[in-house]
Design a protein around this motif. Structure first.
Motif, mmCIF file in Angstrom:
data_model
loop_
_atom_site.group_PDB
_atom_site.id
_atom_site.type_symbol
_atom_site.label_atom_id
_atom_site.label_comp_id
_atom_site.label_asym_id
_atom_site.label_seq_id
_atom_site.Cartn_x
_atom_site.Cartn_y
_atom_site.Cartn_z
ATOM 1 N N ASN A 87 0.980 -1.197 0.222
ATOM 2 C CA ASN A 87 0.336 0.339 -0.346
ATOM 3 C C ASN A 87 1.043 1.545 -0.041
ATOM 4 O O ASN A 87 -0.014 2.287 -0.801
ATOM 5 C CB ASN A 87 -0.863 0.116 1.460
ATOM 6 N N GLY A 91 0.780 4.269 -3.050
ATOM 7 C CA GLY A 91 0.484 6.052 -2.759
ATOM 8 C C GLY A 91 1.585 6.535 -3.050
ATOM 9 O O GLY A 91 1.894 7.477 -3.481
ATOM 10 N N ARG A 92 2.557 5.784 -2.959
ATOM 11 C CA ARG A 92 3.821 6.841 -2.947
ATOM 12 C C ARG A 92 4.225 7.399 -4.267
ATOM 13 O O ARG A 92 4.634 8.246 -4.791
ATOM 14 C CB ARG A 92 5.242 5.633 -2.911
ATOM 15 N N SER A 94 0.982 6.858 -6.769
ATOM 16 C CA SER A 94 -0.063 7.821 -6.726
ATOM 17 C C SER A 94 0.147 9.254 -6.475
ATOM 18 O O SER A 94 -0.848 9.947 -7.156
ATOM 19 C CB SER A 94 -1.232 7.156 -6.441
ATOM 20 N N GLN A 95 0.672 9.601 -5.383
ATOM 21 C CA GLN A 95 0.747 10.954 -4.873
ATOM 22 C C GLN A 95 2.019 11.564 -5.237
ATOM 23 O O GLN A 95 2.149 12.551 -5.433
ATOM 24 C CB GLN A 95 1.200 11.263 -2.873
ATOM 25 N N SER A 96 3.194 10.983 -6.266
ATOM 26 C CA SER A 96 4.256 11.788 -6.649
ATOM 27 C C SER A 96 4.071 13.064 -8.159
ATOM 28 O O SER A 96 2.508 12.356 -8.612
ATOM 29 C CB SER A 96 5.147 10.784 -7.073
ATOM 30 N N HIS A 100 1.142 12.031 -10.988
ATOM 31 C CA HIS A 100 -0.387 12.566 -12.106
ATOM 32 C C HIS A 100 -0.516 13.102 -12.938
ATOM 33 O O HIS A 100 -0.848 13.346 -13.711
ATOM 34 C CB HIS A 100 0.132 13.970 -10.033
#
Length: 200
Positions: A87, A91-92, A94-96, A100
């Motif tokens: 996870n 997350g790393r 998708s949030q970078s 994006h």
């Protein structure tokens, strides 16, 4: 002509995206993507396939991040099966900023890569769970072996064998993604259709 002019030339860079595919496995995934690259005559100068330095998801993402500047797009291919930092790795990405922008992409499978291979033979939303000493990934491999006798992690010609069913697998994956959205389930699931469609 000189002797040098007869020397074998290296792969030629083509005018399409330069792509890095970072794999969890050292055999199965590289063999599969190597077969796909060969099947569609994609240049190895454009499409590089490599295992990461480690096999856990965060190691794969870190390895990919270190080489981002060399490529137009980088795919991190890893499994859910048993990984504690799964996870965090998703997350790393998708949030970078690169996540994006779509230049860094997590291509995940639950429980494992073999589930994508199973989708070549039909669509099923039946979940995979650990049973005794067998992990959910091992159970998926067992199910695949019923369709591909002798299948193992070192199965070299897996893409060539399954190529005629690629379109079926893509459609099955899309159907499952819709079903998972409806049921809010992630077991089983895969995003491998996305990278295969992109490469095709």
């Amino acid at each position: 002509r000189t002797a040098g002019s007869y020397a074998r030339r290296g792969p030629v860079r083509e005018p399409y995206d330069r792509v890095l595919i970072v794999c969890e496995g050292k055999k199965t995934e590289p063999y599969y993507f190597g077969g796909l690259r060969l099947h569609y005559r994609l240049s190895s100068a454009n499409i590089e396939i490599t295992p990461a330095n480690g096999t856990d998801p965060m190691s794969i993402v870190s390895f990919a991040e270190a080489r981002l500047s060399e490529y137009d797009r980088v795919f991190c291919v890893f499994d859910r099966d048993g990984h504690q930092n799964y996870n965090a790795a998703v997350g790393r990405v998708s949030q970078s900023a690169e996540g994006h922008a779509g230049t860094l992409v997590a291509i995940t499978s639950w429980p494992c890569f073999e589930f994508w291979l199973l989708l070549h033979f039909g669509c099923s939303a039946a979940p995979f769970h650990r049973a005794g000493k067998k992990s959910s990934g091992a159970r998926a491999m067992e199910k695949l072996a019923a369709h591909v006798p002798g299948y193992n992690k070192g199965f070299k010609n897996i893409y060539e064998l399954l190529a005629p069913m690629t379109r079926d697998a893509i459609q099955n994956a899309i159907r499952l993604q819709r079903e998972n959205t409806r049921t809010r389930s992630t077991n089983p699931s895969t995003r491998l259709n996305e990278i295969v469609q992109y490469l095709i």
